[in-house]
Scaffold this motif. Structure first.
Motif, PDB file in Angstrom:
ATOM      1  N   LEU B 172       1.684  -1.801  -8.060  1.00 53.27           N
ATOM      2  CA  LEU B 172       0.254  -2.093  -8.117  1.00 53.27           C
ATOM      3  C   LEU B 172       0.092  -3.603  -8.037  1.00 53.27           C
ATOM      4  O   LEU B 172       0.573  -4.324  -8.922  1.00 53.27           O
ATOM      5  CB  LEU B 172      -0.355  -1.561  -9.422  1.00 53.27           C
ATOM      6  N   VAL B 173      -0.543  -4.050  -6.984  1.00 52.17           N
ATOM      7  CA  VAL B 173      -0.754  -5.487  -6.796  1.00 52.17           C
ATOM      8  C   VAL B 173      -2.243  -5.749  -6.992  1.00 52.17           C
ATOM      9  O   VAL B 173      -3.052  -5.402  -6.114  1.00 52.17           O
ATOM     10  CB  VAL B 173      -0.315  -5.940  -5.395  1.00 52.17           C
ATOM     11  N   ASP B 174      -2.616  -6.307  -8.153  1.00 47.20           N
ATOM     12  CA  ASP B 174      -4.033  -6.451  -8.495  1.00 47.20           C
ATOM     13  C   ASP B 174      -4.749  -5.123  -8.285  1.00 47.20           C
ATOM     14  O   ASP B 174      -5.862  -5.081  -7.734  1.00 47.20           O
ATOM     15  CB  ASP B 174      -4.691  -7.538  -7.631  1.00 47.20           C
ATOM     16  N   GLY B 175      -4.100  -4.039  -8.668  1.00 50.22           N
ATOM     17  CA  GLY B 175      -4.712  -2.716  -8.555  1.00 50.22           C
ATOM     18  C   GLY B 175      -4.469  -2.020  -7.228  1.00 50.22           C
ATOM     19  O   GLY B 175      -4.675  -0.807  -7.121  1.00 50.22           O
ATOM     20  N   GLU B 176      -4.047  -2.748  -6.200  1.00 42.72           N
ATOM     21  CA  GLU B 176      -3.800  -2.127  -4.891  1.00 42.72           C
ATOM     22  C   GLU B 176      -2.492  -1.333  -4.956  1.00 42.72           C
ATOM     23  O   GLU B 176      -1.443  -1.895  -5.297  1.00 42.72           O
ATOM     24  CB  GLU B 176      -3.732  -3.203  -3.810  1.00 42.72           C
ATOM     25  N   PRO B 177      -2.529  -0.023  -4.616  1.00 49.96           N
ATOM     26  CA  PRO B 177      -1.346   0.828  -4.826  1.00 49.96           C
ATOM     27  C   PRO B 177      -0.442   0.904  -3.600  1.00 49.96           C
ATOM     28  O   PRO B 177      -0.899   1.009  -2.455  1.00 49.96           O
ATOM     29  CB  PRO B 177      -1.988   2.203  -5.074  1.00 49.96           C
ATOM     30  N   PHE B 178       0.860   0.875  -3.856  1.00 44.84           N
ATOM     31  CA  PHE B 178       1.863   1.052  -2.800  1.00 44.84           C
ATOM     32  C   PHE B 178       2.941   1.975  -3.332  1.00 44.84           C
ATOM     33  O   PHE B 178       3.588   1.662  -4.335  1.00 44.84           O
ATOM     34  CB  PHE B 178       2.499  -0.291  -2.418  1.00 44.84           C
ATOM     35  N   TRP B 179       3.156   3.089  -2.656  1.00 49.75           N
ATOM     36  CA  TRP B 179       4.156   4.064  -3.094  1.00 49.75           C
ATOM     37  C   TRP B 179       5.395   3.975  -2.218  1.00 49.75           C
ATOM     38  O   TRP B 179       5.295   4.099  -0.996  1.00 49.75           O
ATOM     39  CB  TRP B 179       3.567   5.482  -2.990  1.00 49.75           C
ATOM     40  N   GLY B 180       6.531   3.767  -2.872  1.00 45.68           N
ATOM     41  CA  GLY B 180       7.796   3.917  -2.158  1.00 45.68           C
ATOM     42  C   GLY B 180       8.520   2.621  -1.893  1.00 45.68           C
ATOM     43  O   GLY B 180       7.920   1.583  -1.619  1.00 45.68           O
ATOM     44  N   TRP B 181       9.830   2.706  -1.936  1.00 47.46           N
ATOM     45  CA  TRP B 181      10.691   1.576  -1.611  1.00 47.46           C
ATOM     46  C   TRP B 181      10.359   1.030  -0.229  1.00 47.46           C
ATOM     47  O   TRP B 181      10.340  -0.183   0.003  1.00 47.46           O
ATOM     48  CB  TRP B 181      12.158   2.039  -1.661  1.00 47.46           C
ATOM     49  N   ASP B 182      10.076   1.950   0.713  1.00 46.04           N
ATOM     50  CA  ASP B 182       9.864   1.524   2.102  1.00 46.04           C
ATOM     51  C   ASP B 182       8.538   0.801   2.290  1.00 46.04           C
ATOM     52  O   ASP B 182       8.235   0.372   3.399  1.00 46.04           O
ATOM     53  CB  ASP B 182      10.020   2.688   3.092  1.00 46.04           C
ATOM     54  N   ARG B 183       7.744   0.668   1.218  1.00 47.03           N
ATOM     55  CA  ARG B 183       6.510  -0.092   1.334  1.00 47.03           C
ATOM     56  C   ARG B 183       6.639  -1.541   0.877  1.00 47.03           C
ATOM     57  O   ARG B 183       5.658  -2.292   0.883  1.00 47.03           O
ATOM     58  CB  ARG B 183       5.388   0.595   0.545  1.00 47.03           C
ATOM     59  N   LEU B 184       7.837  -1.949   0.478  1.00 44.53           N
ATOM     60  CA  LEU B 184       7.980  -3.345   0.031  1.00 44.53           C
ATOM     61  C   LEU B 184       7.556  -4.346   1.109  1.00 44.53           C
ATOM     62  O   LEU B 184       6.908  -5.346   0.790  1.00 44.53           O
ATOM     63  CB  LEU B 184       9.414  -3.618  -0.454  1.00 44.53           C
ATOM     64  N   PRO B 185       7.876  -4.088   2.404  1.00 41.93           N
ATOM     65  CA  PRO B 185       7.389  -5.041   3.411  1.00 41.93           C
ATOM     66  C   PRO B 185       5.857  -5.110   3.443  1.00 41.93           C
ATOM     67  O   PRO B 185       5.284  -6.177   3.682  1.00 41.93           O
ATOM     68  CB  PRO B 185       7.931  -4.467   4.735  1.00 41.93           C
ATOM     69  N   MET B 186       5.197  -3.982   3.183  1.00 43.32           N
ATOM     70  CA  MET B 186       3.736  -3.974   3.165  1.00 43.32           C
ATOM     71  C   MET B 186       3.207  -4.710   1.931  1.00 43.32           C
ATOM     72  O   MET B 186       2.180  -5.402   1.998  1.00 43.32           O
ATOM     73  CB  MET B 186       3.246  -2.529   3.181  1.00 43.32           C
ATOM     74  N   VAL B 187       3.910  -4.560   0.807  1.00 41.01           N
ATOM     75  CA  VAL B 187       3.549  -5.327  -0.389  1.00 41.01           C
ATOM     76  C   VAL B 187       3.637  -6.814  -0.073  1.00 41.01           C
ATOM     77  O   VAL B 187       2.744  -7.599  -0.416  1.00 41.01           O
ATOM     78  CB  VAL B 187       4.486  -4.981  -1.576  1.00 41.01           C
ATOM     79  N   GLU B 188       4.682  -7.194   0.634  1.00 43.99           N
ATOM     80  CA  GLU B 188       4.852  -8.610   0.966  1.00 43.99           C
ATOM     81  C   GLU B 188       3.741  -9.091   1.899  1.00 43.99           C
ATOM     82  O   GLU B 188       3.193 -10.178   1.718  1.00 43.99           O
ATOM     83  CB  GLU B 188       6.236  -8.827   1.620  1.00 43.99           C
ATOM     84  N   GLU B 189       3.397  -8.259   2.871  1.00 43.98           N
ATOM     85  CA  GLU B 189       2.263  -8.608   3.755  1.00 43.98           C
ATOM     86  C   GLU B 189       0.986  -8.792   2.945  1.00 43.98           C
ATOM     87  O   GLU B 189       0.183  -9.690   3.190  1.00 43.98           O
ATOM     88  CB  GLU B 189       2.018  -7.488   4.771  1.00 43.98           C
ATOM     89  N   TRP B 190       0.776  -7.873   1.995  1.00 44.18           N
ATOM     90  CA  TRP B 190      -0.423  -7.931   1.154  1.00 44.18           C
ATOM     91  C   TRP B 190      -0.454  -9.231   0.364  1.00 44.18           C
ATOM     92  O   TRP B 190      -1.483  -9.911   0.283  1.00 44.18           O
ATOM     93  CB  TRP B 190      -0.440  -6.719   0.223  1.00 44.18           C
ATOM     94  N   LEU B 191       0.712  -9.590  -0.212  1.00 44.41           N
ATOM     95  CA  LEU B 191       0.792 -10.818  -1.008  1.00 44.41           C
ATOM     96  C   LEU B 191       0.617 -12.053  -0.132  1.00 44.41           C
ATOM     97  O   LEU B 191       0.172 -13.100  -0.601  1.00 44.41           O
ATOM     98  CB  LEU B 191       2.138 -10.887  -1.752  1.00 44.41           C
ATOM     99  N   SER B 192       0.969 -11.923   1.152  1.00 47.15           N
ATOM    100  CA  SER B 192       0.793 -13.040   2.081  1.00 47.15           C
ATOM    101  C   SER B 192      -0.661 -13.159   2.527  1.00 47.15           C
ATOM    102  O   SER B 192      -0.984 -14.005   3.353  1.00 47.15           O
ATOM    103  CB  SER B 192       1.655 -12.854   3.334  1.00 47.15           C
ATOM    104  N   GLY B 193      -1.506 -12.256   2.010  1.00 49.85           N
ATOM    105  CA  GLY B 193      -2.913 -12.319   2.392  1.00 49.85           C
ATOM    106  C   GLY B 193      -3.187 -11.639   3.711  1.00 49.85           C
ATOM    107  O   GLY B 193      -3.986 -12.108   4.522  1.00 49.85           O
ATOM    108  N   GLY B 194      -2.488 -10.513   3.935  1.00 47.22           N
ATOM    109  CA  GLY B 194      -2.675  -9.731   5.157  1.00 47.22           C
ATOM    110  C   GLY B 194      -4.141  -9.515   5.501  1.00 47.22           C
ATOM    111  O   GLY B 194      -4.527  -9.504   6.665  1.00 47.22           O
ATOM    112  N   GLY B 195      -4.946  -9.366   4.482  1.00 50.21           N
ATOM    113  CA  GLY B 195      -6.386  -9.354   4.711  1.00 50.21           C
ATOM    114  C   GLY B 195      -6.971  -8.004   5.074  1.00 50.21           C
ATOM    115  O   GLY B 195      -8.170  -7.869   5.220  1.00 50.21           O
ATOM    116  N   TRP B 196      -6.106  -6.977   5.170  1.00 50.88           N
ATOM    117  CA  TRP B 196      -6.644  -5.672   5.545  1.00 50.88           C
ATOM    118  C   TRP B 196      -7.047  -4.891   4.313  1.00 50.88           C
ATOM    119  O   TRP B 196      -6.590  -5.012   3.269  1.00 50.88           O
ATOM    120  CB  TRP B 196      -5.609  -4.860   6.366  1.00 50.88           C
TER     121      TRP B 196
END
Lengths: 196, 196
Positions: B172-196
């Motif tokens: 949970l990144v500021d409440g935004e949910p990500f399920w699964g080991w394979d979502r770590l790259p998406m977590v990183e995108e989110w933290l980079s301010g992916g903006g989506w």
């Protein structure tokens, strides 16, 4: 490589946008294989993502953000999920009779359902999509009712299970299995000769 | 950000290796939160990945190749999966009493189980790991049996479900949910301010 999917699967819709391009970057082609995900659920004890408590809410949130990230329209029909036997049977009819139309038909079905809310439970709606690809509409309707393509879809589902395919989308790269839309980057690494 | 996991989850083991480094690259810290995945399965109608037909085989293949890709040792114990209540209760005791030891203890538990085949169903084995971190071994044993930390683990599981956490690992990144080991790259995108 093989791309296994259920027409009712949102993650398969997203994968369908990218899988051919990804394979082409590595000189590979993709065989598209619709199967009946519900049959795999019976074997593995899983259930529909969309309908499950917590997972369904996560899915809807996730599909919307993936669509935003990819910059494409996505609108889950109110009757989601559905039994996608008509698109699947028509796909296998096209693959046998008009193979050059099969993938475009599949993409058009995905777009009709996940972007325009078309009710693909209705043979007439599916036949219209086949006709849009240039296929004879009456033959499409006949194929959806024919034992031959019902059997074709059943056999594809059996083949999926025999190959260990239990989710949608599912990719087999020279037999190496990858489950899930979020594994496309790993498929690409594998095709690049990741070596692991 | 929050990292929710079950000590018995292989994908959580892999995520645990990377999640703090990933967060640190974006100036964030991670709160580790063990919970009881089996309780979430009851709500969502899912079942243990490891034990399910087809999915279990896929999992074992997948964990081995992830370990190869990451260059780390991985050996699933013959008694996998297990009920990880002792590591979890000990973790919450450490988080309350020796907070600087909690993450290292968790990493040591993951390594002991997924790399060295330690039987973490045994309080004595878990207490040894806590002692290795410098915690008082007798207090660790007492904590595993104490109603207070049993309750702590139960409440964490309730909190997980209330936040929509239904799998392991789950971020949970500021409440935004990500399920699964394979979502770590998406977590990183989110933290980079992916903006989506």
């Amino acid at each position: 490589m093989e791309f296994w999917f259920d027409f009712s699967s949102p993650y398969a819709f997203f994968a369908a946008q990218d899988v051919d391009g990804l394979a082409a970057r590595h000189g590979r082609s993709v065989t598209w294989r619709p199967f009946m995900l519900a049959a795999a659920f019976q074997v593995t004890g899983m259930s529909s993502f969309s309908r499950a408590p917590l997972r369904g809410d996560y899915g809807r949130h996730d599909w919307d953000r993936i669509a935003r990230a990819k910059g494409i329209h996505f609108a889950l029909p109110p009757f989601h999920p559905y039994n996608a036997l008509h698109p699947a049977r028509t796909f296998y009819w096209l693959a046998a009779s008009h193979p050059d139309m099969a993938k475009d038909f599949a993409l058009a079905c995905f777009a009709a359902y996940f972007q325009d809310g078309a009710d693909l439970r209705q043979p007439d709606v599916v036949a219209d999509i086949a006709a849009d690809q240039g296929a004879p509409r009456d033959q499409a309707l006949a194929a959806m009712a024919a034992p031959q393509f019902k059997e074709c879809f059943r056999q594809a589902t059996e083949e999926a299970l025999a190959k260990g395919v239990f989710g949608s989308p599912f990719f087999l790269v020279d037999g190496e299995p990858f489950w899930g839309w979020d594994r496309l980057p790993m498929v690409e690494e594998w095709l690049s000769g990741g070596g692991w």
